[in-house]
Design a protein around this motif. Sequence first.
Motif, PDB file in Angstrom:
ATOM      1  N   GLY A  51       0.832  -1.197   0.000  1.00 39.78           N
ATOM      2  CA  GLY A  51       0.000   0.000   0.000  1.00 39.78           C
ATOM      3  C   GLY A  51       0.864   1.243   0.000  1.00 39.78           C
ATOM      4  N   ILE A  52       0.511   2.207   0.831  1.00 36.16           N
ATOM      5  CA  ILE A  52       1.230   3.480   0.810  1.00 36.16           C
ATOM      6  C   ILE A  52       2.596   3.409   1.489  1.00 36.16           C
ATOM      7  CG2 ILE A  52      -0.938   4.769   0.775  1.00 36.16           C
ATOM      8  CD1 ILE A  52      -0.359   5.460   3.745  1.00 36.16           C
ATOM      9  N   GLU A  53       2.927   2.261   2.087  1.00 35.86           N
ATOM     10  CA  GLU A  53       4.219   2.155   2.777  1.00 35.86           C
ATOM     11  C   GLU A  53       5.404   2.287   1.834  1.00 35.86           C
ATOM     12  OE1 GLU A  53       2.607  -2.104   2.203  1.00 35.86           O
ATOM     13  OE2 GLU A  53       1.838  -0.135   2.761  1.00 35.86           O
ATOM     14  N   ASP A  54       5.171   2.113   0.542  1.00 37.71           N
ATOM     15  CA  ASP A  54       6.251   2.261  -0.436  1.00 37.71           C
ATOM     16  C   ASP A  54       6.410   3.704  -0.927  1.00 37.71           C
ATOM     17  OD1 ASP A  54       6.843  -0.366  -0.243  1.00 37.71           O
ATOM     18  OD2 ASP A  54       6.304  -0.918  -2.289  1.00 37.71           O
ATOM     19  N   LEU A  55       5.626   4.619  -0.388  1.00 38.15           N
ATOM     20  CA  LEU A  55       5.607   5.989  -0.900  1.00 38.15           C
ATOM     21  C   LEU A  55       6.314   6.974   0.036  1.00 38.15           C
ATOM     22  CD1 LEU A  55       1.930   6.139  -2.204  1.00 38.15           C
ATOM     23  CD2 LEU A  55       4.000   5.627  -3.481  1.00 38.15           C
ATOM     24  N   GLU A  56       7.351   6.544   0.687  1.00 36.17           N
ATOM     25  CA  GLU A  56       8.060   7.426   1.600  1.00 36.17           C
ATOM     26  C   GLU A  56       8.761   8.549   0.830  1.00 36.17           C
ATOM     27  OE1 GLU A  56      10.717   5.238   4.013  1.00 36.17           O
ATOM     28  OE2 GLU A  56       9.157   4.091   5.039  1.00 36.17           O
ATOM     29  N   PRO A  57       8.623   9.779   1.301  1.00 37.21           N
ATOM     30  CA  PRO A  57       9.330  10.890   0.634  1.00 37.21           C
ATOM     31  C   PRO A  57      10.829  10.805   0.884  1.00 37.21           C
ATOM     32  CG  PRO A  57       8.243  11.658   2.621  1.00 37.21           C
ATOM     33  CD  PRO A  57       7.802  10.231   2.427  1.00 37.21           C
ATOM     34  N   THR A  58      11.594  11.399  -0.018  1.00 35.01           N
ATOM     35  CA  THR A  58      13.042  11.431   0.105  1.00 35.01           C
ATOM     36  C   THR A  58      13.501  12.885   0.162  1.00 35.01           C
ATOM     37  OG1 THR A  58      13.206   9.400  -1.200  1.00 35.01           O
ATOM     38  CG2 THR A  58      15.219  10.705  -0.938  1.00 35.01           C
ATOM     39  N   ALA A  59      14.383  13.193   1.091  1.00 36.91           N
ATOM     40  CA  ALA A  59      14.865  14.568   1.235  1.00 36.91           C
ATOM     41  C   ALA A  59      16.383  14.611   1.118  1.00 36.91           C
ATOM     42  CB  ALA A  59      14.429  15.143   2.582  1.00 36.91           C
ATOM     43  N   TYR A  60      16.876  15.644   0.451  1.00 34.22           N
ATOM     44  CA  TYR A  60      18.312  15.879   0.315  1.00 34.22           C
ATOM     45  C   TYR A  60      18.605  17.308   0.784  1.00 34.22           C
ATOM     46  CZ  TYR A  60      17.875  11.953  -2.965  1.00 34.22           C
ATOM     47  OH  TYR A  60      17.583  10.744  -3.548  1.00 34.22           O
ATOM     48  N   SER A  61      19.660  17.483   1.521  1.00 33.11           N
ATOM     49  CA  SER A  61      20.027  18.834   1.945  1.00 33.11           C
ATOM     50  C   SER A  61      21.536  19.029   1.833  1.00 33.11           C
ATOM     51  CB  SER A  61      19.581  19.082   3.394  1.00 33.11           C
ATOM     52  OG  SER A  61      20.230  18.196   4.288  1.00 33.11           O
ATOM     53  N   ASP A  62      21.922  20.278   1.536  1.00 29.04           N
ATOM     54  CA  ASP A  62      23.332  20.644   1.510  1.00 29.04           C
ATOM     55  C   ASP A  62      23.426  22.140   1.800  1.00 29.04           C
ATOM     56  OD1 ASP A  62      22.583  21.951  -0.807  1.00 29.04           O
ATOM     57  OD2 ASP A  62      23.506  20.494  -2.163  1.00 29.04           O
ATOM     58  N   ASP A  63      24.542  22.730   1.505  1.00 28.14           N
ATOM     59  CA  ASP A  63      24.736  24.148   1.810  1.00 28.14           C
ATOM     60  C   ASP A  63      23.792  25.056   1.034  1.00 28.14           C
ATOM     61  OD1 ASP A  63      26.720  23.363   3.495  1.00 28.14           O
ATOM     62  OD2 ASP A  63      28.377  23.865   2.119  1.00 28.14           O
ATOM     63  N   ASN A  64      23.244  24.559  -0.063  1.00 28.64           N
ATOM     64  CA  ASN A  64      22.380  25.382  -0.902  1.00 28.64           C
ATOM     65  C   ASN A  64      20.899  25.259  -0.571  1.00 28.64           C
ATOM     66  OD1 ASN A  64      24.525  26.398  -2.575  1.00 28.64           O
ATOM     67  ND2 ASN A  64      24.649  24.312  -3.434  1.00 28.64           N
ATOM     68  N   GLY A  65      20.563  24.391   0.388  1.00 29.21           N
ATOM     69  CA  GLY A  65      19.167  24.231   0.768  1.00 29.21           C
ATOM     70  C   GLY A  65      18.747  22.772   0.808  1.00 29.21           C
ATOM     71  N   MET A  66      17.456  22.526   0.659  1.00 32.07           N
ATOM     72  CA  MET A  66      16.910  21.180   0.764  1.00 32.07           C
ATOM     73  C   MET A  66      15.998  20.885  -0.420  1.00 32.07           C
ATOM     74  SD  MET A  66      14.689  19.386   3.827  1.00 32.07           S
ATOM     75  CE  MET A  66      13.139  20.153   3.369  1.00 32.07           C
ATOM     76  N   THR A  67      16.063  19.637  -0.877  1.00 37.81           N
ATOM     77  CA  THR A  67      15.170  19.157  -1.934  1.00 37.81           C
ATOM     78  C   THR A  67      14.305  18.044  -1.370  1.00 37.81           C
ATOM     79  OG1 THR A  67      16.764  19.656  -3.679  1.00 37.81           O
ATOM     80  CG2 THR A  67      15.025  18.069  -4.200  1.00 37.81           C
ATOM     81  N   LEU A  68      13.006  18.181  -1.516  1.00 43.91           N
ATOM     82  CA  LEU A  68      12.058  17.167  -1.063  1.00 43.91           C
ATOM     83  C   LEU A  68      11.431  16.509  -2.288  1.00 43.91           C
ATOM     84  CD1 LEU A  68      10.404  15.763   1.189  1.00 43.91           C
ATOM     85  CD2 LEU A  68       8.732  17.622   0.951  1.00 43.91           C
ATOM     86  N   MET A  69      11.530  15.182  -2.352  1.00 39.10           N
ATOM     87  CA  MET A  69      10.962  14.435  -3.476  1.00 39.10           C
ATOM     88  C   MET A  69       9.805  13.574  -2.980  1.00 39.10           C
ATOM     89  SD  MET A  69      14.446  13.225  -5.455  1.00 39.10           S
ATOM     90  CE  MET A  69      13.475  12.362  -6.704  1.00 39.10           C
ATOM     91  N   GLU A  70       8.633  13.797  -3.568  1.00 44.61           N
ATOM     92  CA  GLU A  70       7.457  12.997  -3.249  1.00 44.61           C
ATOM     93  C   GLU A  70       6.879  12.439  -4.547  1.00 44.61           C
ATOM     94  OE1 GLU A  70       5.521  14.727   0.746  1.00 44.61           O
ATOM     95  OE2 GLU A  70       5.109  15.933  -1.035  1.00 44.61           O
ATOM     96  N   ARG A  71       6.360  11.230  -4.479  1.00 42.85           N
ATOM     97  CA  ARG A  71       5.850  10.565  -5.675  1.00 42.85           C
ATOM     98  C   ARG A  71       4.443  11.077  -5.992  1.00 42.85           C
ATOM     99  NH1 ARG A  71       9.493   6.552  -6.653  1.00 42.85           N
ATOM    100  NH2 ARG A  71      10.721   5.892  -4.848  1.00 42.85           N
ATOM    101  N   ALA A  72       4.253  11.490  -7.236  1.00 39.71           N
ATOM    102  CA  ALA A  72       2.966  12.018  -7.681  1.00 39.71           C
ATOM    103  C   ALA A  72       2.187  10.948  -8.442  1.00 39.71           C
ATOM    104  CB  ALA A  72       3.179  13.235  -8.580  1.00 39.71           C
ATOM    105  N   ALA A  73       0.872  11.108  -8.435  1.00 39.10           N
ATOM    106  CA  ALA A  73       0.011  10.170  -9.154  1.00 39.10           C
ATOM    107  C   ALA A  73       0.102  10.398 -10.660  1.00 39.10           C
ATOM    108  CB  ALA A  73      -1.431  10.346  -8.688  1.00 39.10           C
ATOM    109  N   TYR A  74      -0.138   9.342 -11.434  1.00 37.89           N
ATOM    110  CA  TYR A  74      -0.236   9.478 -12.890  1.00 37.89           C
ATOM    111  C   TYR A  74      -1.582  10.077 -13.280  1.00 37.89           C
ATOM    112  CZ  TYR A  74       4.036   7.038 -14.118  1.00 37.89           C
ATOM    113  OH  TYR A  74       5.353   6.712 -14.286  1.00 37.89           O
ATOM    114  N   GLY A  75      -2.618   9.724 -12.542  1.00 37.04           N
ATOM    115  CA  GLY A  75      -3.965  10.185 -12.876  1.00 37.04           C
ATOM    116  C   GLY A  75      -4.851   8.998 -13.176  1.00 37.04           C
ATOM    117  N   VAL A  76      -5.213   8.845 -14.437  1.00 39.41           N
ATOM    118  CA  VAL A  76      -6.036   7.704 -14.850  1.00 39.41           C
ATOM    119  C   VAL A  76      -5.151   6.673 -15.534  1.00 39.41           C
ATOM    120  CG1 VAL A  76      -8.039   6.926 -16.173  1.00 39.41           C
ATOM    121  CG2 VAL A  76      -8.025   9.223 -15.165  1.00 39.41           C
TER     122      VAL A  76
END
Length: 267
Positions: A51-76
């Motif tokens: 189920g949704i347990e495979d949808l964990e967000p991933t975050a990266y940070s360094d001196d320039n800030g942080m990037t957050l990656m979340e999985r988006a739906a395709y739609g139909v």
Amino acid sequence: LEKRREIIRSIRKIIMSNLEEISKLAVEETTFGRVEDKIEKNRLAALKTPGIEDLEPTAYSDDNGMTLMERAAYGVIGSIIPSTNPTSSVINNGISMIAGGNSVVFNPHPMAKKSSCFTVSLINQAIVKAGGPPNVLCAIGNPTIDSAQTLMKHPKIRLLVVTGGPAVVKVAMNSGKKVIAAGPGNPPCVVDETADLVKVGRDIVNGAGFDNNIVCICEKEILAVSQIADKLKEEMIKNGAYELKGEQIEKVTKLVIADPGKPGHER
């Protein structure tokens, strides 16, 4: 995500409450497989599809800030369902696609439309009961080759998930869309002298016999080293395997292999 979690929990519950009914319906409608094995397939799909347990967000940070990656739906999503797994494929696809935030339009196999559509209706009941919207999953009531092609070409279908024979997989791969496809399988078992032959003999027979071997991941052939081949055959025969001999081999080969392979003509 929490609402999706509730919905998936509700889907698992309703499928588990209707295991025998959907399994019997699939066998009666298609004449493929065995009810007791269909029950196990549907149980596995209901309880073990992620189920949704495979949808964990991933975050990266360094001196320039942080990037957050979340999985988006395709739609139909457009999904082609096979006659060999008309209910378990709906369950598996339905749970995983809803977990990703998608809706689905199913094109069942014409031989299995009743069992596939009934399973879709059960899942929709579970979704509404958990507070979700109606008709998140839809199925074509009278599926045909034309309806499958229309589904594959529809501009609002962003992803195709196809389970079936080589012809339908080929059409999907040529659709111009992103495709996740599973065609026919021919899984070999490789057995060497280090194997536990008692267990191997039992497991190969049980696996190859599961649902009358219509499942593409069931064992289809054996590659065994010479020093244990005879012992392996003995163990398989103990567990219900039948060894063809002489003319039987030729007769069965002609019956089940329409176009035998040969050097330069592999199949």
